[in-house]
Design a protein around this motif. Sequence first.
Motif, PDB file in Angstrom:
ATOM      1  N   THR A 144       4.123   4.599   2.668  1.00  0.00           N
ATOM      2  CA  THR A 144       3.899   3.162   2.596  1.00  0.00           C
ATOM      3  C   THR A 144       3.279   2.703   3.901  1.00  0.00           C
ATOM      4  OG1 THR A 144       5.894   2.945   1.247  1.00  0.00           O
ATOM      5  CG2 THR A 144       5.017   0.924   2.210  1.00  0.00           C
ATOM      6  N   THR A 174       1.288   5.431  -1.505  1.00  0.00           N
ATOM      7  CA  THR A 174       0.754   6.601  -2.199  1.00  0.00           C
ATOM      8  C   THR A 174       1.906   7.577  -2.432  1.00  0.00           C
ATOM      9  OG1 THR A 174       0.142   7.646  -0.103  1.00  0.00           O
ATOM     10  CG2 THR A 174      -1.575   6.403  -1.228  1.00  0.00           C
ATOM     11  N   ARG A 219       2.067  -0.898   5.970  1.00  0.00           N
ATOM     12  CA  ARG A 219       2.200  -2.352   5.926  1.00  0.00           C
ATOM     13  C   ARG A 219       1.903  -2.930   7.303  1.00  0.00           C
ATOM     14  NH1 ARG A 219       7.793  -4.145   4.313  1.00  0.00           N
ATOM     15  NH2 ARG A 219       7.189  -3.172   2.380  1.00  0.00           N
ATOM     16  N   ASP A 251       0.858  -1.177   0.000  1.00  0.00           N
ATOM     17  CA  ASP A 251       0.000   0.000   0.000  1.00  0.00           C
ATOM     18  C   ASP A 251       0.899   1.233   0.000  1.00  0.00           C
ATOM     19  OD1 ASP A 251      -1.851   1.986   0.411  1.00  0.00           O
ATOM     20  OD2 ASP A 251      -2.534   1.259   2.354  1.00  0.00           O
TER      21      ASP A 251
END
Length: 176
Positions: free
Chosen positions: A120, A110, A122, A108
């Motif tokens: 990120t 952006t 996580r 994940d």
Amino acid sequence: MRIWAVTVVLTSSWLINGVIAAEPIKAVAASPQSDAQPIIVSKAEFGVQRVESQGKTTFIPTFRVPLQEGNKYGWQIQLKNYKGAVTWREVLRLPKRPETWSVDSGQDMTISPDGKEAVTKRTQNTTDGVIQNFWTIAPGDPDGKHKIQVYIDDRLIAAFEFEIVPLKKPKAEGRI
């Protein structure tokens, strides 16, 4: 002699440069059934990761990363007496926009509108309390001063300032 000097320089830079670990925080593990465990940072390190010919991985603490395609840099944080899932968020700030951004599938991430920052998220399972993240240098990545901040539950638990440095080109030998 060189190894000793490098050890002294690396140790000195680690002591002088900024590594921040916030006070203990409570974080809820990813599983709703588990009890909340306290998050206590016992060690936070930044450095490069080397993979040797037999596949063994070595972490080398440093705040200077050679700008060479394939080099891996990142952080590892030791959480005291922590086992289970922990969700963290990392903010990576670059001095200028790279040519491309990419991550492993399933991550994940952006990117900011100016292209200089990646966030990120996580969830990582740990049996020994270690959480970590590494980036691989790709063509078009910028040199210069970078910054990584790591958060758990919107609380800063570590921050690292480091520099990606261009490789020195060997001097050409004089010709007769």
